[in-house]
Design a protein around this motif. Structure first.
Motif, PDB file in Angstrom:
ATOM      1  N   PHE A   1       0.796  -1.243  -0.020  1.00  0.00           N
ATOM      2  CA  PHE A   1       0.050  -0.095   0.090  1.00  0.00           C
ATOM      3  C   PHE A   1       0.926   1.297  -0.068  1.00  0.00           C
ATOM      4  CE2 PHE A   1      -1.989   3.619   2.454  1.00  0.00           C
ATOM      5  CZ  PHE A   1      -3.110   3.651   1.638  1.00  0.00           C
ATOM      6  N   ALA A   2       1.877   1.335   0.780  1.00  0.00           N
ATOM      7  CA  ALA A   2       2.773   2.391   0.946  1.00  0.00           C
ATOM      8  C   ALA A   2       3.326   2.629  -0.286  1.00  0.00           C
ATOM      9  CB  ALA A   2       3.871   2.348   2.059  1.00  0.00           C
ATOM     10  N   ARG A   3       3.640   1.634  -0.973  1.00  0.00           N
ATOM     11  CA  ARG A   3       4.644   1.966  -2.522  1.00  0.00           C
ATOM     12  C   ARG A   3       3.520   2.327  -3.369  1.00  0.00           C
ATOM     13  NH1 ARG A   3       8.276  -3.767  -2.007  1.00  0.00           N
ATOM     14  NH2 ARG A   3       9.403  -3.216  -0.142  1.00  0.00           N
ATOM     15  N   LEU A   4       2.458   1.536  -3.553  1.00  0.00           N
ATOM     16  CA  LEU A   4       1.564   1.935  -4.300  1.00  0.00           C
ATOM     17  C   LEU A   4       0.880   3.650  -4.218  1.00  0.00           C
ATOM     18  CD1 LEU A   4      -0.173   1.192  -6.885  1.00  0.00           C
ATOM     19  CD2 LEU A   4      -1.848   0.034  -5.090  1.00  0.00           C
ATOM     20  N   ILE A   5       0.429   3.805  -2.792  1.00  0.00           N
ATOM     21  CA  ILE A   5       0.051   5.078  -2.660  1.00  0.00           C
ATOM     22  C   ILE A   5       0.987   6.256  -3.075  1.00  0.00           C
ATOM     23  CG2 ILE A   5       0.620   5.578  -0.239  1.00  0.00           C
ATOM     24  CD1 ILE A   5      -2.775   5.974  -1.879  1.00  0.00           C
ATOM     25  N   ALA A   6       2.298   5.991  -2.920  1.00  0.00           N
ATOM     26  CA  ALA A   6       3.429   6.973  -3.505  1.00  0.00           C
ATOM     27  C   ALA A   6       3.028   7.320  -4.992  1.00  0.00           C
ATOM     28  CB  ALA A   6       4.668   6.324  -3.153  1.00  0.00           C
ATOM     29  N   TYR A   7       2.455   6.293  -5.738  1.00  0.00           N
ATOM     30  CA  TYR A   7       2.580   6.853  -7.243  1.00  0.00           C
ATOM     31  C   TYR A   7       1.018   7.380  -7.285  1.00  0.00           C
ATOM     32  CZ  TYR A   7       6.164   3.446  -7.842  1.00  0.00           C
ATOM     33  OH  TYR A   7       7.666   2.889  -7.795  1.00  0.00           O
ATOM     34  N   ALA A   8       0.097   7.399  -6.313  1.00  0.00           N
ATOM     35  CA  ALA A   8      -1.131   7.830  -6.607  1.00  0.00           C
ATOM     36  C   ALA A   8      -1.219   9.457  -7.082  1.00  0.00           C
ATOM     37  CB  ALA A   8      -1.844   7.973  -5.164  1.00  0.00           C
ATOM     38  N   ARG A   9      -2.133   9.762  -7.840  1.00  0.00           N
ATOM     39  CA  ARG A   9      -2.382  10.985  -8.556  1.00  0.00           C
ATOM     40  C   ARG A   9      -2.539  12.060  -7.456  1.00  0.00           C
ATOM     41  NH1 ARG A   9      -2.923  12.831 -13.609  1.00  0.00           N
ATOM     42  NH2 ARG A   9      -3.177  10.723 -14.373  1.00  0.00           N
ATOM     43  N   ASP A  10      -3.656  11.476  -6.384  1.00  0.00           N
ATOM     44  CA  ASP A  10      -4.017  12.322  -5.169  1.00  0.00           C
ATOM     45  C   ASP A  10      -4.072  11.388  -3.869  1.00  0.00           C
ATOM     46  OD1 ASP A  10      -5.117  13.698  -3.424  1.00  0.00           O
ATOM     47  OD2 ASP A  10      -7.154  13.972  -4.386  1.00  0.00           O
ATOM     48  N   PRO A  11      -2.808  11.359  -3.104  1.00  0.00           N
ATOM     49  CA  PRO A  11      -2.540  10.290  -2.257  1.00  0.00           C
ATOM     50  C   PRO A  11      -3.786  10.297  -1.049  1.00  0.00           C
ATOM     51  CG  PRO A  11      -0.421  11.349  -2.931  1.00  0.00           C
ATOM     52  CD  PRO A  11      -1.763  11.965  -3.603  1.00  0.00           C
ATOM     53  N   ASP A  12      -4.355  11.569  -0.961  1.00  0.00           N
ATOM     54  CA  ASP A  12      -5.265  11.790   0.222  1.00  0.00           C
ATOM     55  C   ASP A  12      -6.660  11.582  -0.250  1.00  0.00           C
ATOM     56  OD1 ASP A  12      -3.589  12.774   1.861  1.00  0.00           O
ATOM     57  OD2 ASP A  12      -3.415  14.739   0.996  1.00  0.00           O
ATOM     58  N   ASN A  13      -6.954  11.165  -1.603  1.00  0.00           N
ATOM     59  CA  ASN A  13      -8.191  10.837  -2.065  1.00  0.00           C
ATOM     60  C   ASN A  13      -8.858   9.474  -1.563  1.00  0.00           C
ATOM     61  OD1 ASN A  13      -9.856   9.407  -4.284  1.00  0.00           O
ATOM     62  ND2 ASN A  13     -10.262  11.679  -4.675  1.00  0.00           N
ATOM     63  N   THR A  14     -10.047   9.483  -0.965  1.00  0.00           N
ATOM     64  CA  THR A  14     -10.431   8.371  -0.216  1.00  0.00           C
ATOM     65  C   THR A  14     -10.667   7.116  -1.151  1.00  0.00           C
ATOM     66  OG1 THR A  14     -11.686   9.814   1.163  1.00  0.00           O
ATOM     67  CG2 THR A  14     -12.387   7.641   1.213  1.00  0.00           C
ATOM     68  N   ASP A  15     -11.089   7.423  -2.444  1.00  0.00           N
ATOM     69  CA  ASP A  15     -11.394   6.221  -3.267  1.00  0.00           C
ATOM     70  C   ASP A  15      -9.976   5.809  -3.707  1.00  0.00           C
ATOM     71  OD1 ASP A  15     -14.141   5.917  -3.333  1.00  0.00           O
ATOM     72  OD2 ASP A  15     -14.268   7.636  -4.684  1.00  0.00           O
ATOM     73  N   GLN A  16      -9.046   6.673  -3.960  1.00  0.00           N
ATOM     74  CA  GLN A  16      -7.667   6.106  -4.612  1.00  0.00           C
ATOM     75  C   GLN A  16      -7.210   5.437  -3.462  1.00  0.00           C
ATOM     76  OE1 GLN A  16      -5.334   9.109  -6.686  1.00  0.00           O
ATOM     77  NE2 GLN A  16      -7.137  10.072  -7.366  1.00  0.00           N
ATOM     78  N   ARG A  17      -7.252   5.823  -1.995  1.00  0.00           N
ATOM     79  CA  ARG A  17      -6.660   5.012  -0.986  1.00  0.00           C
ATOM     80  C   ARG A  17      -7.135   3.459  -0.838  1.00  0.00           C
ATOM     81  NH1 ARG A  17      -3.198   7.906   2.058  1.00  0.00           N
ATOM     82  NH2 ARG A  17      -3.421   6.485   3.914  1.00  0.00           N
ATOM     83  N   ALA A  18      -8.531   3.660  -1.028  1.00  0.00           N
ATOM     84  CA  ALA A  18      -9.442   2.180  -0.953  1.00  0.00           C
ATOM     85  C   ALA A  18      -8.871   1.355  -2.039  1.00  0.00           C
ATOM     86  CB  ALA A  18     -10.765   2.587  -0.868  1.00  0.00           C
ATOM     87  N   LEU A  19      -8.664   1.793  -3.128  1.00  0.00           N
ATOM     88  CA  LEU A  19      -8.322   1.143  -4.109  1.00  0.00           C
ATOM     89  C   LEU A  19      -6.694   0.620  -3.984  1.00  0.00           C
ATOM     90  CD1 LEU A  19      -8.751  -0.131  -7.023  1.00  0.00           C
ATOM     91  CD2 LEU A  19      -8.236   2.305  -7.940  1.00  0.00           C
ATOM     92  N   ALA A  20      -6.012   1.443  -3.558  1.00  0.00           N
ATOM     93  CA  ALA A  20      -4.767   1.122  -3.310  1.00  0.00           C
ATOM     94  C   ALA A  20      -4.446   0.103  -2.548  1.00  0.00           C
ATOM     95  CB  ALA A  20      -4.069   2.392  -2.727  1.00  0.00           C
ATOM     96  N   CYS A  21      -5.599  -0.005  -1.497  1.00  0.00           N
ATOM     97  CA  CYS A  21      -5.469  -1.320  -0.500  1.00  0.00           C
ATOM     98  C   CYS A  21      -5.997  -2.667  -1.257  1.00  0.00           C
ATOM     99  CB  CYS A  21      -6.685  -1.066   0.619  1.00  0.00           C
ATOM    100  SG  CYS A  21      -6.183   0.185   1.745  1.00  0.00           S
TER     101      CYS A  21
END
Length: 220
Positions: free
Chosen positions: A10-30
């Protein structure tokens, strides 16, 4: 709570997120960091997204990771994690692929019929949740989420009409299958009401008095 390997992924993936604070992107990263997308992976470990869909999702929300994405590439390997297809789960292959595919399609249809909009998020979560429903664990665990509350929040955001129908707080997986059984008029419980059914605790989340945490039985 995420297991150690999933926390790393999760930590590695969320580092690539367009918006790391976005709730849906964080759930999808999980979900993406927990589940495997290899074509030959055991059915129960799959993401529910085909190669083109996964590529599109990564390009939209994790663009750096999507760059030079290889055909058939394993996302977990890309994150430095073991690929689930290397250790098939016990009991894999118990049911025919066609039966599981039909079940998954029915669940997807149920979710999308109740979707709040026609955007990409309901489709991504519908596919992933439907596939995870095939597994025997808590649904949120199968998805790699942090808890039942995170799953409920996804459903509230994207399938509010479906959530509204669960007015007795039945566990989500049980509730989804109950709706499908109601559609087909398949009823197996002989109790006159859920409240007196001997399996009540298996289907409903119980809220103990005071501030004690709710007791959530297995499979949901």
């Amino acid at each position: 709570m995420l297991v150690r390997a999933d926390r790393v992924g999760f930590a590695r993936l969320i580092a690539y997120a367009r918006d790391p604070d976005n709730t849906d992107q964080r759930a999808l990263a999980c979900i993406l960091s927990h589940r495997c997308n290899c074509p030959d992976t055991p059915y129960r470990q799959a993401l529910g997204l085909d190669e083109a869909e996964l590529r599109a999702v990564l390009a939209e929300y994790f663009p750096v990771l999507a760059a030079d994405w290889p055909d058939g590439g394993c996302l977990r390997h890309r994150l430095g994690l073991a690929c689930h297809h290397e250790a098939p789960p016990p009991g894999h292959g118990r049911f025919s692929a066609s039966l599981l595919e039909q079940e998954e399609q029915d669940l997807c249809r149920l979710f999308l019929t109740h979707a709040a909009d026609s955007g990409i998020w309901p489709v991504v979560f519908a596919r992933s949740i439907a596939r995870a429903c095939m597994e025997p664990q808590h649904l949120w665990m199968s998805l790699g989420l942090e808890g039942r509350a995170q799953l409920s929040a996804i459903l509230v955001r994207h399938f509010p009409a479906l959530v509204a129908r669960n007015d007795h707080d039945m566990r989500w997986k049980k509730f989804f299958y109950k709706l499908l059984c109601d559609e087909e008029k398949v009823w197996t419980c002989k109790a006159s009401s859920c409240e007196i059914c001997p399996h009540h605790s298996e289907c409903y989340v119980t809220s103990p008095p005071g501030n004690a945490p709710a007791v959530v039985p297995p499979e949901g």
